[in-house]
Design a protein around this motif. Structure first.
Motif, short mmCIF file in Angstrom:
data_model
loop_
_atom_site.label_atom_id
_atom_site.label_comp_id
_atom_site.label_asym_id
_atom_site.label_seq_id
_atom_site.Cartn_x
_atom_site.Cartn_y
_atom_site.Cartn_z
N VAL A 144 29.91 34.03 39.12
CA VAL A 144 29.65 34.60 40.45
C VAL A 144 30.95 34.71 41.24
O VAL A 144 31.21 35.73 41.90
CB VAL A 144 28.60 33.75 41.21
N ALA A 145 31.79 33.69 41.17
CA ALA A 145 33.07 33.72 41.88
C ALA A 145 33.98 34.82 41.33
O ALA A 145 34.66 35.52 42.09
CB ALA A 145 33.75 32.36 41.80
N LEU A 146 34.01 34.98 40.01
CA LEU A 146 34.82 36.04 39.42
C LEU A 146 34.29 37.42 39.81
O LEU A 146 35.08 38.33 40.09
CB LEU A 146 34.85 35.90 37.90
N ALA A 147 32.98 37.57 39.84
CA ALA A 147 32.40 38.85 40.27
C ALA A 147 32.75 39.12 41.73
O ALA A 147 33.10 40.25 42.10
CB ALA A 147 30.89 38.83 40.07
N GLY A 148 32.66 38.09 42.56
CA GLY A 148 33.03 38.26 43.97
C GLY A 148 34.49 38.62 44.14
O GLY A 148 34.84 39.48 44.95
N ALA A 149 35.35 38.00 43.34
CA ALA A 149 36.77 38.33 43.39
C ALA A 149 37.00 39.77 42.93
O ALA A 149 37.82 40.50 43.50
CB ALA A 149 37.58 37.37 42.53
N GLY A 150 36.26 40.19 41.92
CA GLY A 150 36.37 41.56 41.44
C GLY A 150 35.95 42.57 42.49
O GLY A 150 36.61 43.59 42.69
N VAL A 151 34.87 42.28 43.20
CA VAL A 151 34.42 43.16 44.28
C VAL A 151 35.45 43.19 45.41
O VAL A 151 35.75 44.25 45.96
CB VAL A 151 33.03 42.73 44.80
N ALA A 152 36.01 42.04 45.73
CA ALA A 152 37.03 41.98 46.78
C ALA A 152 38.25 42.81 46.41
O ALA A 152 38.80 43.53 47.25
CB ALA A 152 37.44 40.53 47.05
N VAL A 153 38.68 42.73 45.16
CA VAL A 153 39.82 43.53 44.70
C VAL A 153 39.48 45.01 44.78
O VAL A 153 40.28 45.82 45.24
CB VAL A 153 40.21 43.13 43.26
N TRP A 154 38.29 45.36 44.32
CA TRP A 154 37.88 46.77 44.35
C TRP A 154 37.83 47.30 45.78
O TRP A 154 38.33 48.39 46.06
CB TRP A 154 36.52 46.90 43.68
N LEU A 155 37.27 46.52 46.70
CA LEU A 155 37.20 46.95 48.10
C LEU A 155 38.59 47.07 48.72
O LEU A 155 38.87 47.99 49.48
CB LEU A 155 36.34 45.98 48.91
N ARG A 156 39.46 46.14 48.38
CA ARG A 156 40.84 46.18 48.90
C ARG A 156 41.56 47.43 48.41
O ARG A 156 42.21 48.12 49.19
CB ARG A 156 41.57 44.92 48.46
N ARG A 157 41.46 47.71 47.13
CA ARG A 157 42.12 48.90 46.59
C ARG A 157 41.53 50.17 47.17
O ARG A 157 42.25 51.13 47.45
CB ARG A 157 42.02 48.92 45.07
N ARG A 158 40.24 50.19 47.37
CA ARG A 158 39.59 51.36 47.96
C ARG A 158 40.07 51.58 49.39
O ARG A 158 40.35 52.71 49.80
CB ARG A 158 38.08 51.13 47.94
N ALA A 159 40.19 50.50 50.15
CA ALA A 159 40.67 50.61 51.53
C ALA A 159 42.12 51.09 51.56
O ALA A 159 42.50 51.91 52.43
CB ALA A 159 40.55 49.26 52.24
N LEU A 160 42.95 50.61 50.64
CA LEU A 160 44.34 51.05 50.59
C LEU A 160 44.44 52.53 50.21
O LEU A 160 45.30 53.25 50.73
CB LEU A 160 45.13 50.19 49.60
N ARG A 161 43.58 53.02 49.33
CA ARG A 161 43.59 54.44 48.95
C ARG A 161 43.16 55.32 50.12
O ARG A 161 43.69 56.41 50.29
CB ARG A 161 42.63 54.67 47.78
N GLU A 162 42.19 54.84 50.90
CA GLU A 162 41.72 55.63 52.04
C GLU A 162 42.78 55.73 53.14
O GLU A 162 42.83 56.72 53.85
CB GLU A 162 40.43 55.04 52.59
N ARG A 163 43.61 54.73 53.26
CA ARG A 163 44.68 54.75 54.25
C ARG A 163 45.77 55.74 53.89
O ARG A 163 46.43 56.31 54.74
CB ARG A 163 45.31 53.38 54.41
N ALA A 164 45.99 55.90 52.60
CA ALA A 164 47.10 56.75 52.13
C ALA A 164 46.78 58.22 52.21
O ALA A 164 45.97 58.81 52.65
CB ALA A 164 47.44 56.41 50.69
#
Length: 87
Positions: free
Chosen positions: A67-87
């Motif tokens: 569960v913690a690894l899945a949560g970390a994976g979602v956090a990474v995905w959301l972070r990368r998505r937010a960075l792409r939207e800013r660019a």
């Protein structure tokens, strides 16, 4: 990226610690001619004990790690998505 690696490391350390600790104890017991009792976490030189899979003994720890690894994976995905939207 450094924070992500640290987070993943902190998630996996408890599982790795428990697994390695038990493996060392079981191997030392077997090398000494005994049978490891997983229920009492002791080496028994008189009786033979059945093997219990790691998943059965530590299912909660494995589940929490997943569960913690899945949560970390979602956090990474959301972070990368937010960075792409800013660019």
């Amino acid at each position: 990226m450094r924070r992500i690696r640290l987070l993943l490391l902190l998630i996996l350390i408890p599982l790795a610690f428990v697994s390695l600790r038990e493996t060392r104890a079981v191997n030392a017991c077997a090398e000494g001619g005994g049978s490891y009792d997983h229920a009492s976490r002791r080496c028994d030189m008189t009786a033979t004990h059945a093997y219990e899979p790691f998943m059965e003994r530590h299912g909660v720890l494995i589940g929490a790690t997943l569960v913690a690894l899945a949560g970390a994976g979602v956090a990474v995905w959301l972070r990368r998505r937010a960075l792409r939207e800013r660019a």
